[in-house]
Design a protein around this motif. Sequence first.
Motif, PDB file in Angstrom:
ATOM      1  N   GLN A   1     -12.261   0.166  10.209  1.00  0.00           N
ATOM      2  CA  GLN A   1     -13.035   1.153  10.963  1.00  0.00           C
ATOM      3  C   GLN A   1     -12.704   2.589  10.566  1.00  0.00           C
ATOM      4  O   GLN A   1     -13.558   3.460  10.591  1.00  0.00           O
ATOM      5  N   HIS A   2     -11.461   2.843  10.193  1.00  0.00           N
ATOM      6  CA  HIS A   2     -11.032   4.209   9.927  1.00  0.00           C
ATOM      7  C   HIS A   2     -10.330   4.282   8.574  1.00  0.00           C
ATOM      8  O   HIS A   2      -9.305   3.606   8.351  1.00  0.00           O
ATOM      9  N   GLY A   3     -10.851   5.099   7.696  1.00  0.00           N
ATOM     10  CA  GLY A   3     -10.229   5.259   6.394  1.00  0.00           C
ATOM     11  C   GLY A   3      -8.859   5.878   6.468  1.00  0.00           C
ATOM     12  O   GLY A   3      -8.018   5.676   5.585  1.00  0.00           O
ATOM     13  N   SER A   4      -8.591   6.661   7.537  1.00  0.00           N
ATOM     14  CA  SER A   4      -7.284   7.312   7.679  1.00  0.00           C
ATOM     15  C   SER A   4      -6.163   6.290   7.823  1.00  0.00           C
ATOM     16  O   SER A   4      -5.025   6.543   7.415  1.00  0.00           O
ATOM     17  N   ALA A   5      -6.463   5.114   8.418  1.00  0.00           N
ATOM     18  CA  ALA A   5      -5.435   4.089   8.599  1.00  0.00           C
ATOM     19  C   ALA A   5      -4.901   3.624   7.251  1.00  0.00           C
ATOM     20  O   ALA A   5      -3.696   3.424   7.074  1.00  0.00           O
ATOM     21  N   LEU A   6      -5.802   3.437   6.288  1.00  0.00           N
ATOM     22  CA  LEU A   6      -5.387   3.008   4.951  1.00  0.00           C
ATOM     23  C   LEU A   6      -4.523   4.079   4.291  1.00  0.00           C
ATOM     24  O   LEU A   6      -3.524   3.770   3.623  1.00  0.00           O
ATOM     25  N   LYS A   7      -4.890   5.354   4.483  1.00  0.00           N
ATOM     26  CA  LYS A   7      -4.106   6.445   3.901  1.00  0.00           C
ATOM     27  C   LYS A   7      -2.702   6.494   4.498  1.00  0.00           C
ATOM     28  O   LYS A   7      -1.720   6.755   3.794  1.00  0.00           O
ATOM     29  N   ILE A   8      -2.627   6.257   5.822  1.00  0.00           N
ATOM     30  CA  ILE A   8      -1.314   6.274   6.484  1.00  0.00           C
ATOM     31  C   ILE A   8      -0.446   5.145   5.947  1.00  0.00           C
ATOM     32  O   ILE A   8       0.738   5.340   5.631  1.00  0.00           O
ATOM     33  N   ILE A   9      -1.032   3.946   5.833  1.00  0.00           N
ATOM     34  CA  ILE A   9      -0.271   2.804   5.313  1.00  0.00           C
ATOM     35  C   ILE A   9       0.203   3.085   3.894  1.00  0.00           C
ATOM     36  O   ILE A   9       1.349   2.796   3.531  1.00  0.00           O
ATOM     37  N   LYS A  10      -0.691   3.654   3.056  1.00  0.00           N
ATOM     38  CA  LYS A  10      -0.314   3.976   1.667  1.00  0.00           C
ATOM     39  C   LYS A  10       0.834   4.982   1.636  1.00  0.00           C
ATOM     40  O   LYS A  10       1.775   4.862   0.837  1.00  0.00           O
ATOM     41  N   THR A  11       0.776   5.972   2.514  1.00  0.00           N
ATOM     42  CA  THR A  11       1.842   6.979   2.570  1.00  0.00           C
ATOM     43  C   THR A  11       3.181   6.332   2.919  1.00  0.00           C
ATOM     44  O   THR A  11       4.209   6.636   2.299  1.00  0.00           O
ATOM     45  N   ILE A  12       3.160   5.427   3.888  1.00  0.00           N
ATOM     46  CA  ILE A  12       4.402   4.750   4.292  1.00  0.00           C
ATOM     47  C   ILE A  12       4.920   3.880   3.157  1.00  0.00           C
ATOM     48  O   ILE A  12       6.131   3.847   2.874  1.00  0.00           O
ATOM     49  N   ILE A  13       4.014   3.154   2.478  1.00  0.00           N
ATOM     50  CA  ILE A  13       4.429   2.306   1.355  1.00  0.00           C
ATOM     51  C   ILE A  13       5.068   3.145   0.255  1.00  0.00           C
ATOM     52  O   ILE A  13       6.116   2.789  -0.301  1.00  0.00           O
ATOM     53  N   ASP A  14       4.443   4.270  -0.075  1.00  0.00           N
ATOM     54  CA  ASP A  14       4.981   5.139  -1.121  1.00  0.00           C
ATOM     55  C   ASP A  14       6.356   5.683  -0.737  1.00  0.00           C
ATOM     56  O   ASP A  14       7.267   5.769  -1.578  1.00  0.00           O
ATOM     57  N   LEU A  15       6.502   6.083   0.541  1.00  0.00           N
ATOM     58  CA  LEU A  15       7.799   6.569   1.003  1.00  0.00           C
ATOM     59  C   LEU A  15       8.863   5.482   0.905  1.00  0.00           C
ATOM     60  O   LEU A  15      10.007   5.740   0.510  1.00  0.00           O
ATOM     61  N   CYS A  16       8.479   4.262   1.264  1.00  0.00           N
ATOM     62  CA  CYS A  16       9.422   3.143   1.177  1.00  0.00           C
ATOM     63  C   CYS A  16       9.844   2.905  -0.272  1.00  0.00           C
ATOM     64  O   CYS A  16      11.019   2.630  -0.555  1.00  0.00           O
ATOM     65  N   ARG A  17       8.883   2.996  -1.194  1.00  0.00           N
ATOM     66  CA  ARG A  17       9.231   2.819  -2.615  1.00  0.00           C
ATOM     67  C   ARG A  17      10.233   3.891  -3.057  1.00  0.00           C
ATOM     68  O   ARG A  17      11.190   3.611  -3.774  1.00  0.00           O
ATOM     69  N   ASN A  18       9.985   5.135  -2.625  1.00  0.00           N
ATOM     70  CA  ASN A  18      10.884   6.233  -3.003  1.00  0.00           C
ATOM     71  C   ASN A  18      12.276   6.064  -2.410  1.00  0.00           C
ATOM     72  O   ASN A  18      13.261   6.531  -2.980  1.00  0.00           O
ATOM     73  N   LEU A  19      12.339   5.414  -1.253  1.00  0.00           N
ATOM     74  CA  LEU A  19      13.625   5.198  -0.586  1.00  0.00           C
ATOM     75  C   LEU A  19      14.230   3.834  -0.908  1.00  0.00           C
ATOM     76  O   LEU A  19      15.249   3.450  -0.317  1.00  0.00           O
TER      77      LEU A  19
END
Length: 612
Positions: A536-554
Amino acid sequence: MKPIISSYCLIIGCYYAFVTLNRFFSETGQGLVILATLSVLTTGASLAFYAFYVKRARHVYQLNIASLTVNFLLFCNPVAFQALHFNDNRLVYFIFLSLVYAMTGISLRVVIPSVGVTLVTVAGMGYIHNGRLSVDNVAMVILMVALATLLTVVVRQTLLRAVQARVMAEDLHSKAQTMADSDMLTGLPNRRSFFRVMEAALAGVNTGRQVFHLALIDLDGFKPINDIYGHSVGDTLLIEVGNRLNQVCADRAFAARMGGDEFAIILYGDVSAQLLEDFGARLCDALRDTYFLGGVTANISGSVGFVKCASDQLTASQLLERADYALYFAKQNLRGAPVVFTDKHEADMRDFSLVDQTLRTSDLDRELSIMFQPQVDVVDNKTVSFEALARWNSAKLGSVRPDIFIKAAERSGLITQITLLLLEKALAEVRTWPETTRVSFNLSARDLRSGISIVNICNAVRNSGIDPHRIEFEITETAMLTDFEQACEALTKMKSMGCRIAIDDFGSGYSSFSYIHRLPVDKIKIDRSFVVQLLQHGSALKIIKTIIDLCRNLNLDCVIEGVETQAEMNKLAQIRARYIQGYLFSKPMLAEQVLPYLENETSRMHAALEAG
């Protein structure tokens, strides 16, 4: 002076009652009539002042009136007697009168005219009957002046010291009472004062005079601020919270600090549902506004639970229990918002009580079991771990939902016992699994806060003989932040053994990496609430991607929970999500189904490789 004037009137009244009787034996004719009449008036007036007037007096002038009236009647009696039977020796009686006036006069307005008239009378009588002022008369007047002055000074100094001592004692008592009834930090009434006011409010309800609402408040996010910035900032924050509660409550409600970051309010009056909702909203809005704490900017909120008291059917403890339930519901479902206790909550409380009592009397070792849901690596197309999920099939209640009995166990304190029991069951199953497969096990806030529970958990891991690297403990953000320092200590102990640590339901709470980097974390699990909004909301996918990227960096694993449809999976594939848990791959399975599931997965992988 009121007790002195009251006693004075009583003594004079009783004395002249006796004098009245004596007149009938010692006087005849005109003397009897005059003297008996005066003594009767003196008796009646004195006793009337004692019984009706002095005790009700609220002003000094009222005491002056009583004192002057009795003094005048007391003066008239010896004057009349001397007029009828003059006796030079009996003039000494006036000395005693002046002493009495000096001791009992409420103020100099009474003492000076009373003593002055007495002196003039003594001098006048001596002069009229003797034609001159005799040495005895002059000496008597001088003695009267000296004694009256001395007594006036001594009595008033004594009274002044007594009054000062009493005022000081009352002031100290008042300060001690204020300190005993006030919270020393915020200045709000404390828990002791709150219960006294609440009992008074309940008494008003019981007599049909007043209805009130009880509210319990718990601050959301206070403990992290206290832990990160220190107790001085935390104290300043609590003081500001107290000020804001006072502003919102004003004169219509009573606010108190119950302890820690918990507060209570008594809202007087039978307010409508809308007005109560408005009051709760103002309360939460006031607590949510940004706090500026001397160089530190903080944002917290407050969850509020209301309960109405309109009858005498509930005791103070029962009201508190219901307000606490509404507060607990707010913290679990509507954090930072007000919740009013309803009939549905009453029914849920009864169910909770039934579940709680049944938990306490059940054979939990036989009735509790574990189911397992796989966490899949979609890149390597294999299951890397299983989350252990508690199930309770009660002999009395049948199958009870996990969210119900886990909450009941957490609130009752049984959760630490249940955690250890379920962990041992889960570890017994893990022994039969392939050595590359891990298990995830959930811990509660109470487990983290209990040093004994953590020791027991660590011992269970050691005794299992399983490589600790295959054991992963999941904690929620809420559990972690309940007592951050204690959580850090507990997780560090388990991490030092080699166990892995995961943050569960990430995104449903504070979602702050400022806490995550301070913890020995290996994995983040993204809450299903984000997955639900994917389509329903494209922002949800962006938030999940941001968290995944942060996890990869950490260097953290990132598991996405609650994936149920292929459409959701397709969206997640776009952002290279790797670890997935949800019904799309498997529902929770019985322990005996795990090995067949893994064998089938291995067969599928081999078949895929051969086909490739």
